[in-house]
Design an enzyme around this catalytic site. Structure first.
Site, short mmCIF file in Angstrom:
data_model
loop_
_atom_site.label_atom_id
_atom_site.label_comp_id
_atom_site.label_asym_id
_atom_site.label_seq_id
_atom_site.Cartn_x
_atom_site.Cartn_y
_atom_site.Cartn_z
N LEU A 1 21.94 76.02 65.19
CA LEU A 1 21.74 77.20 66.02
C LEU A 1 20.45 77.94 65.68
O LEU A 1 20.27 78.39 64.55
CB LEU A 1 22.93 78.15 65.88
CG LEU A 1 22.85 79.45 66.68
CD1 LEU A 1 22.68 79.18 68.17
CD2 LEU A 1 24.08 80.31 66.41
N HIS A 2 19.58 78.08 66.67
CA HIS A 2 18.33 78.81 66.49
C HIS A 2 17.80 79.25 67.85
O HIS A 2 18.06 78.65 68.88
CB HIS A 2 17.27 77.95 65.78
CG HIS A 2 16.81 76.76 66.57
ND1 HIS A 2 17.59 75.63 66.76
CD2 HIS A 2 15.63 76.51 67.22
CE1 HIS A 2 16.93 74.74 67.48
NE2 HIS A 2 15.75 75.25 67.79
N LEU A 3 17.07 80.37 67.82
CA LEU A 3 16.34 80.88 68.97
C LEU A 3 14.88 81.01 68.58
O LEU A 3 14.55 81.11 67.39
CB LEU A 3 16.89 82.23 69.42
CG LEU A 3 18.37 82.29 69.80
CD1 LEU A 3 19.20 82.73 68.59
CD2 LEU A 3 18.60 83.27 70.96
#
Length: 360
Positions: free
Chosen positions: A197-199
């Site tokens: 999970l990353h933005l």
């Protein structure tokens, strides 16, 4: 995050505790440099980012990048970044929209401690998060200040967007005083290169047409519209201020989960912009959050020399080769972008599905 591999003298991430008073409701003008009128968040991010560049922690040194607006009505913005095209880590193979996190593959718990810039923690009432949102350098940056936002990385969450993670990212946009600090999310089979999970947070020094283009209302009570007349039609959600972020983040993520249930991939982009009807003026601007449904792409990207992820859908083309940068036309770029999009009748049917989902 573990501190394995830490060297004596390495910088440590800074605790960045923020509250409502740190949100910049009206960003500064378009002076071009994200450091020209910085907020406390901008200063912390950019100073840490520049320090890591001087320490050689990136895959390449980033200098001025040639940029041009392609002739045509949609104002596509092209930027040449040959080093990113050559040096970035190859994307991980994606076989499923629900592919689980693989601890044996590269993931962000393996970052060197010096690659971490900030630990974002929100002050105020309510239970504390079990782990903060970490802000890390993107070692193959698009431009100065390109970072990764990592919600609770120790949990090993796959690349599917949760409401809490999106809300933290939207708050990061409001912590910046620069109108061009944008947030992006690439889902699995939609340009994500790491299934953890990353933005993405990055500064883009020019406005984009999708910030002001008017949209067709679908569900006014939930501030859901359909944005057309842009390079890639999208579902548009709008928040006038910080109080609207929890509900907006929940709606976007419910819609994204519905897309995944239908076998579709998705990208999400957030930027400051006008209300859906357009023409709000400086005082009426808020956050525009765009959700693109798309056909999943499980194999290698095809097209005219570039892949299609959140930047390209937003009208920003980071290009890897000088001949492509010099020669590409708006028509050629749109042909590549539109290969990933849904036919208009399917998009309109999805709009009806989302209307029922959010009003139910």
């Amino acid at each position: 995050m573990a501190a394995a591999g830490e060297e004596p003298g390495d910088p440590s991430p800074e605790d960045f505790v923020y509250g409502e008073e740190d949100f910049v409701l009206q960003a500064a003008g378009w002076e071009g440099d994200p450091g020209s009128a910085p907020s406390r968040f901008d200063r912390a991010l950019l100073e840490g980012w520049s320090d890591r560049m001087e320490r050689g922690l990136f895959r390449y040194r980033l200098g001025p990048l040639p940029t041009r607006v392609l002739p045509g009505p949609l104002g596509l913005l092209a930027q040449l970044n040959e080093q990113r095209g050559a040096a970035r880590r190859p994307p991980q193979p994606v076989l499923s929209l629900r592919q689980p996190f693989d601890p044996a593959a590269f993931n962000f718990t393996r970052l060197r401690p010096a690659e971490l810039l900030l630990r974002l923690r929100r002050a105020g009432p309510g239970p504390a998060a079990p782990d903060p949102v970490w802000v890390a350098i993107n070692a193959s940056p698009l431009d100065r200040g390109h970072v990764l936002l990592l919600p609770e990385p120790a949990r090993g969450l796959p690349q599917a967007l949760p409401a809490a993670g999106l809300r933290a990212g939207l708050e990061a946009v409001l912590l910046s005083a620069h109108p061009g600090f944008r947030l992006g999310f690439n889902g699995l089979a939609a340009g994500a290169s790491v299934n953890h999970l990353h933005l993405h947070g990055f500064y883009l020094r020019r406005p984009l047409p999708l910030e002001s283009a008017p949209a067709r209302p679908l569900c006014p009570r939930r501030r859901l519209s359909l944005l057309t007349g842009v390079p890639a039609p999208a579902f548009l959600f709008f928040a006038a201020g910080p109080a609207a972020l929890p509900a907006l983040a929940g709606d976007v993520c419910r819609a994204a989960e519905h897309l995944r249930d239908r076998g579709l991939a998705y990208n999400v982009f957030a930027t400051r912009g006008d209300p859906p009807a357009g023409g709000g003026g400086a005082a009426g601007r808020g956050l525009r959050v765009l959700l693109w449904p798309r056909q999943p792409r499980f194999g290698a990207e095809a097209g005219a020399g570039f892949g299609v992820a959140v930047c390209e859908l937003a009208g920003f083309l980071p290009l890897p080769a000088a001949p492509l940068f010099r020669g590409i036309t708006e028509t050629q770029a749109l042909r590549v972008i539109q290969e990933s999009l849904l036919p208009e009748p399917q998009l309109l049917r999805l709009g009806g599905d989302l209307l029922r989902l959010l009003e139910g």
